[in-house]
Design a protein around this motif. Structure first.
Motif, mmCIF file in Angstrom:
data_model
loop_
_atom_site.group_PDB
_atom_site.id
_atom_site.type_symbol
_atom_site.label_atom_id
_atom_site.label_comp_id
_atom_site.label_asym_id
_atom_site.label_seq_id
_atom_site.Cartn_x
_atom_site.Cartn_y
_atom_site.Cartn_z
ATOM 1 N N ALA A 177 0.826 -1.204 0.000
ATOM 2 C CA ALA A 177 0.000 0.000 0.000
ATOM 3 C C ALA A 177 0.866 1.263 0.000
ATOM 4 O O ALA A 177 0.574 2.231 -0.718
ATOM 5 C CB ALA A 177 -0.945 0.004 1.209
ATOM 6 N N ALA A 178 1.928 1.264 0.786
ATOM 7 C CA ALA A 178 2.836 2.420 0.824
ATOM 8 C C ALA A 178 3.504 2.625 -0.536
ATOM 9 O O ALA A 178 3.623 3.757 -1.016
ATOM 10 C CB ALA A 178 3.887 2.234 1.912
ATOM 11 N N GLU A 224 2.360 1.544 -3.519
ATOM 12 C CA GLU A 224 1.354 1.956 -4.496
ATOM 13 C C GLU A 224 0.978 3.429 -4.341
ATOM 14 O O GLU A 224 0.822 4.141 -5.337
ATOM 15 C CB GLU A 224 0.114 1.071 -4.385
ATOM 16 C CG GLU A 224 0.329 -0.322 -4.921
ATOM 17 C CD GLU A 224 -0.869 -1.233 -4.726
ATOM 18 O OE1 GLU A 224 -1.708 -0.989 -3.818
ATOM 19 O OE2 GLU A 224 -0.976 -2.217 -5.492
ATOM 20 N N LYS A 225 0.855 3.892 -3.109
ATOM 21 C CA LYS A 225 0.542 5.292 -2.867
ATOM 22 C C LYS A 225 1.648 6.186 -3.408
ATOM 23 O O LYS A 225 1.391 7.185 -4.078
ATOM 24 C CB LYS A 225 0.353 5.526 -1.361
ATOM 25 C CG LYS A 225 -0.030 6.919 -0.976
ATOM 26 C CD LYS A 225 -0.255 7.025 0.523
ATOM 27 C CE LYS A 225 -0.569 8.453 0.922
ATOM 28 N NZ LYS A 225 -0.716 8.585 2.393
ATOM 29 N N GLY A 284 1.660 6.091 -7.199
ATOM 30 C CA GLY A 284 0.506 6.833 -7.708
ATOM 31 C C GLY A 284 0.777 8.329 -7.816
ATOM 32 O O GLY A 284 0.266 8.998 -8.717
ATOM 33 N N ARG A 285 1.601 8.837 -6.934
ATOM 34 C CA ARG A 285 1.959 10.257 -6.975
ATOM 35 C C ARG A 285 2.982 10.553 -8.073
ATOM 36 O O ARG A 285 3.148 11.697 -8.471
ATOM 37 C CB ARG A 285 2.497 10.709 -5.630
ATOM 38 C CG ARG A 285 1.432 10.763 -4.540
ATOM 39 C CD ARG A 285 1.905 11.506 -3.300
ATOM 40 N NE ARG A 285 3.096 10.925 -2.718
ATOM 41 C CZ ARG A 285 3.118 10.002 -1.748
ATOM 42 N NH1 ARG A 285 1.969 9.551 -1.280
ATOM 43 N NH2 ARG A 285 4.235 9.548 -1.264
#
Length: 173
Positions: free
Chosen positions: A163-164, A166-167, A170-171
């Protein structure tokens, strides 16, 4: 580029030597230098590598697994994990250990000019989270995320780690 453990030093070096090929960097359970914990672990690791693979597997399980995760294993599961690790000493292990003993990429950190995420494993008995924090502090603009896991983050906190990442990715889009 994602670097994990010793791979963080490789990723740092690749990024500074070939900045045109890297657009983002994720460094997990990493270090730019050895502290005394890693220095001692490398010495034990090297000594046991050829002489006692079962004891080496127990040692690496002890230092690489977060306490919380370790305590969730039954004695049978723990023994099976140790046996599995003892049976798998990959070719190149002596060279791997020797390379860990030589890591020092501190001077290169300031030259990293790509977005960087550093993931510190807070229960890590091998690569202390202090070393990940040092990585983040040495890289201009680096983001630090702390995940409650031992060095074996992929088994202990895979979803939080993913999750970290992917976040962060994503940025970058």
């Amino acid at each position: 580029m994602l670097g994990y453990s010793l791979g963080t030093a490789v990723a740092v070096r690749a990024t500074t030597r070939h900045p045109d090929r890297v657009t983002g960097l994720v460094l997990t359970s990493g270090f730019a230098r050895l502290d005394n914990r890693i220095r001692l672990a490398v010495d034990v690791w090297a000594a046991l590598l050829h002489d006692d693979p079962k004891l080496l597997a127990k040692f690496l399980t002890l230092v690489a697994t977060g306490r919380d995760h370790l305590e969730t294993l039954t004695p049978g599961q723990l023994e099976a994990a140790v046996d599995q690790l003892a049976a798998f000493v990959p070719d190149g292990s002596p060279e791997h250990v020797a390379l860990v003993a030589k890591v020092d990429t501190r001077v290169e950190l300031a030259g990293i000019a790509v977005p960087t995420l550093v993931v510190a494993t807070t229960l890590d008995g091998l690569a202390s989270p202090v070393l990940s924090r040092e990585l983040a502090e040495g890289i201009p603009g680096a983001e630090l995320v702390e995940v409650e896991a031992g060095h074996n983050i992929g088994a202990e906190a895979r979803d939080e780690w993913l999750a970290a990442i992917e976040k962060f990715l994503g940025r970058l889009s």
